[in-house]
Each structure stands twice: as structure tokens, then as C-alpha cells.
Design a protein around this motif. Structure first.
Motif, short mmCIF file in Angstrom:
data_model
loop_
_atom_site.label_atom_id
_atom_site.label_comp_id
_atom_site.label_asym_id
_atom_site.label_seq_id
_atom_site.Cartn_x
_atom_site.Cartn_y
_atom_site.Cartn_z
N ARG A 31 -11.06 -26.00 1.99
CA ARG A 31 -10.89 -27.42 2.26
C ARG A 31 -9.54 -27.63 2.94
N ILE A 32 -9.47 -28.66 3.77
CA ILE A 32 -8.19 -29.00 4.37
C ILE A 32 -7.44 -29.94 3.45
N GLN A 33 -6.14 -30.12 3.71
CA GLN A 33 -5.32 -30.99 2.89
C GLN A 33 -4.38 -31.80 3.78
N LEU A 34 -3.88 -32.88 3.23
CA LEU A 34 -2.84 -33.65 3.91
C LEU A 34 -1.53 -32.89 3.78
N ASN A 35 -0.90 -32.63 4.89
CA ASN A 35 0.37 -31.91 4.89
C ASN A 35 1.56 -32.86 4.90
N VAL A 36 1.41 -33.97 5.60
CA VAL A 36 2.49 -34.95 5.69
C VAL A 36 1.92 -36.28 6.15
N ALA A 37 2.52 -37.36 5.68
CA ALA A 37 2.31 -38.70 6.22
C ALA A 37 3.69 -39.34 6.23
N GLN A 38 4.32 -39.34 7.40
CA GLN A 38 5.75 -39.65 7.50
C GLN A 38 5.98 -40.67 8.61
N ALA A 39 6.91 -41.57 8.40
CA ALA A 39 7.35 -42.51 9.42
C ALA A 39 8.65 -41.99 10.04
N ILE A 40 8.78 -42.15 11.35
CA ILE A 40 9.95 -41.68 12.08
C ILE A 40 10.43 -42.78 13.02
N ALA A 41 11.72 -43.04 13.01
CA ALA A 41 12.32 -44.01 13.92
C ALA A 41 13.48 -43.33 14.65
N ILE A 42 13.33 -43.19 15.96
CA ILE A 42 14.37 -42.56 16.78
C ILE A 42 15.20 -43.67 17.43
N HIS A 43 16.47 -43.72 17.08
CA HIS A 43 17.34 -44.79 17.52
C HIS A 43 18.04 -44.44 18.84
N PRO A 44 18.51 -45.45 19.55
CA PRO A 44 19.21 -45.20 20.81
C PRO A 44 20.36 -44.21 20.62
N GLY A 45 20.50 -43.32 21.58
CA GLY A 45 21.56 -42.32 21.53
C GLY A 45 21.15 -41.00 20.92
N GLU A 46 19.93 -40.92 20.35
CA GLU A 46 19.48 -39.65 19.78
C GLU A 46 19.24 -38.63 20.90
N LEU A 47 19.56 -37.38 20.61
CA LEU A 47 19.40 -36.30 21.57
C LEU A 47 17.98 -35.76 21.54
N GLU A 48 17.64 -34.97 22.54
CA GLU A 48 16.34 -34.31 22.56
C GLU A 48 16.22 -33.38 21.36
N GLN A 49 15.06 -33.39 20.73
CA GLN A 49 14.83 -32.51 19.59
C GLN A 49 14.58 -31.08 20.05
N PHE A 50 14.98 -30.14 19.24
CA PHE A 50 14.77 -28.72 19.53
C PHE A 50 13.26 -28.45 19.66
N PRO A 51 12.81 -27.86 20.77
CA PRO A 51 11.37 -27.55 20.89
C PRO A 51 10.96 -26.54 19.82
N ALA A 111 7.21 -44.25 15.02
CA ALA A 111 5.90 -43.61 15.01
C ALA A 111 5.57 -43.13 13.61
N ILE A 112 4.29 -42.87 13.42
CA ILE A 112 3.79 -42.24 12.20
C ILE A 112 3.31 -40.84 12.56
N VAL A 113 3.68 -39.87 11.74
CA VAL A 113 3.18 -38.50 11.90
C VAL A 113 2.30 -38.18 10.71
N VAL A 114 1.05 -37.84 10.98
CA VAL A 114 0.12 -37.42 9.94
C VAL A 114 -0.31 -36.00 10.27
N GLY A 115 -0.14 -35.10 9.31
CA GLY A 115 -0.50 -33.70 9.52
C GLY A 115 -1.51 -33.22 8.50
N TYR A 116 -2.41 -32.35 8.96
CA TYR A 116 -3.45 -31.75 8.11
C TYR A 116 -3.30 -30.24 8.21
N SER A 117 -3.35 -29.57 7.07
CA SER A 117 -3.13 -28.12 7.07
C SER A 117 -4.21 -27.42 6.25
N LEU A 118 -4.20 -26.11 6.32
CA LEU A 118 -5.08 -25.30 5.49
C LEU A 118 -4.82 -25.62 4.02
N GLY A 119 -5.88 -25.73 3.25
CA GLY A 119 -5.75 -26.18 1.88
C GLY A 119 -5.04 -25.23 0.94
#
Length: 288
Positions: free
Chosen positions: A92-112, A198-206
Motif C-alpha cells: 500500500r502507498i502512504q502519505l509522506n508529507v502534507a506541507q505548506a511552503i511560503a517563499i518570501h522575497p529575497g530567497e535564493l535558488e534552492q539546491f537542486p 504552495a502546498i506540497v503533498v507527497g506519497y511514498s512506498l508504504g
């Protein structure tokens, strides 16, 4: 009920490592969710660290913060995609994350990065994760729209000089930005004067340890308000054989308000395992 068609999106997802599904949810749902999250967006401190960022806010436990959150987590097309990507490698799959993210002015590029690197297992035999970014604000090149590096799920670069040009996921609220755990990606820099949420919702191996500790985020008194399907997705279900049990039983017993008495362990096996053990037991003279 109209059948869910995922083949075009699944083909694109597996070929490119990502897909953007437009207008999958009503923008009203996202607007309502954003309103429900107004206080934590305002009061959550900025992160600390070069990965999380110093001008970015993050918080989880969304399913107890907004009545709209379950509609996003349980969106049928996304769930079908997650099952198609992950189902062959888990019970079965599972919920891995349900997270809210707010990137404010001046934030740098995130590491790929690839999100499946949070787990140390050998990669390549199967996918570990499907992530979905749901914009709460329009995503633009100026405000830090997610950058995705297509094809890196099949050809991971050994250094930055091998990175392909990123796709900047410009889209509106209601769109779903889906990408595999093996696909390189990262938030862009926010050079605008506004906040990109934004909202990030992730699903992973159970059978994996999830990014977000679901049983702390949603203890039984909270999970009792969920549908059985949502409760199972956040961890109130066993992954056969016997993983994630409570006193040898499915942890969904904790959601039964009328439960009384002690619990005894009960096998939770896959059909092939149950058949093998039954045959072995019969060889020992077992009667059942």
C-alpha cells in the motif's frame, strides 16, 4: 462516476520525470485552504539552513489545520498516479508529507535535489516517491516557481555541469505539478516583491519511514475524524507483513471508540505468505 484517465499524464511523468496537470482542482478549494492557513503562514518562523532556506517558511499537519486539506490529499487523479507509480513495489502507498511552503522575497535558488535521497536504499529498481506541488499563488519565473530538470530520473548527473536546462513550472492555482522522487528539482529564487505560497503533498512506498511523523501530526483523537481511506493513508493501517502494527494488530483499532479489553497479535500477511505458512503448518500437523 466518470472513469479516471491517467495514461497521458503517467506516460509523460515516466518519460520526463514530471508532468503539470492544469485545472485539476477548483481554485476556490486552494483559496479556502490559503485562508485557513493564514495564521500559520504569518506566525511560522523562517527556516534555518541552506536547504530549507532563510527566507522560506514551512509547516505541516495540514489535515488538522483545514477542512479543505483532505480534498487535496485525496484528489483521485493524483492518487491514481501515485498508485500506478508506486504500487508494484509495496502493499500500500502512504502519505509522506502534507506541507505548506511560503517563499518570501529575497530567497535564493534552492539546491537542486532528488527527494528520494532522504532514504539510503539502493536506487533504480523502483520509484520511492511521487510529489505534487499545488500552487496557492500563481507560479512565475520571478517569484520562485519550482524548477524541474527533465530526464534526470533516468540520467542522473554526476555534477552541476551536466544539468539540463530546467523547466520553470509557470502555472495557476488549481494546477498540479507532479514529479518523481528521482527527478532533480528545486525552488527558484524569489526576485519578486510578493510571497510565493504552495502546498506540497507527497506519497511514498508504504514500507518507508515517512518524512512527516504522521502519528504525531494526527494522533488517534484527530484521525478519528478522517474517512477510513484517509486514516489508512496517514498510517492507521498495516503494511503486510505486519509492518506498522499496534500490539500485533492494525493500528486502526485505535480509532474504534468502543474498543475494550486487551489485544492479541493477529497475522497480517500477503496472500502468498499466508499460503506458504499454511502449508508449513499443515506439515506440522496443525488443524487450522
Amino acid at each position: 462516476m466518470t472513469p479516471i484517465t491517467i495514461e497521458p499524464w503517467l506516460n509523460e511523468l515516466m518519460a520526463q520525470g514530471y508532468c503539470v496537470i492544469p485545472q485539476l482542482l477548483s481554485p476556490r478549494i486552494l483559496s479556502d485552504l490559503a485562508s485557513d492557513l493564514e495564521v500559520p503562514f504569518r506566525t511560522t518562523p523562517f527556516g534555518q539552513g541552506h536547504f530549507y532556506g532563510y527566507r522560506t517558511k514551512r509547516f505541516g499537519s495540514l489535515l488538522r489545520r483545514s477542512t479543505r486539506a483532505p480534498e487535496i490529499v485525496m484528489e483521485p487523479t493524483v492518487l491514481a498516479l501515485a498508485q500506478a507509480v508506486l504500487g508494484a513495489a509495496c502493499d500500500r502507498i502512504q502519505l509522506n508529507v502534507a506541507q505548506a511552503i511560503a517563499i518570501h522575497p529575497g530567497e535564493l535558488e534552492q539546491f537542486p535535489h532528488c527527494d528520494h535521497d532522504m532514504w539510503a536504499g539502493v536506487k533504480g529498481a523502483h520509484e520511492y516517491l511521487l510529489n505534487v506541488v499545488w500552487p496557492l499563488d500563481p507560479f512565475t519565473p520571478e517569484n520562485g516557481a519550482t524548477r524541474i530538470y527533465p530526464g534526470t530520473h533516468r540520467n542522473p548527473p554526476t555534477d552541476f555541469s551536466e544539468l539540463p536546462d530546467p523547466v520553470i513550472t509557470e502555472c495557476e492555482p488549481g494546477s498540479a505539478i507532479c514529479f518523481l522522487g528521482s527527478t532533480l528539482h528545486g525552488a527558484g529564487p524569489n526576485r519578486s516583491s510578493g510571497v510565493r505560497r504552495a502546498i506540497v503533498v507527497g506519497y511514498s512506498l508504504g514500507w518507508l519511514k515517512p518524512y512527516e511523523n504522521m502519528w504525531l501530526a494526527y494522533p488517534p483523537k484527530v484521525a478519528r475524524t478522517f474517512s477510513p481511506e484517509l486514516a489508512a493513508l496517514v498510517g492507521y493501517a498495516q503494511h503486510r507483513p505486519n509492518l506498522g502494527n499496534y500490539e500485533g494488530q492494525c493500528p486502526s483499532v485505535l480509532l474504534n471508540r468502543g474498543r475494550r479489553g486487551k489485544l492479541g497479535a493477529v497475522d497480517a500477511l500477503r496472500p502468498d505468505q499466508a499460503a506458504m505458512l499454511s502449508e508449513f503448518a499443515r506439515g506440522q500437523g496443525a488443524q487450522r
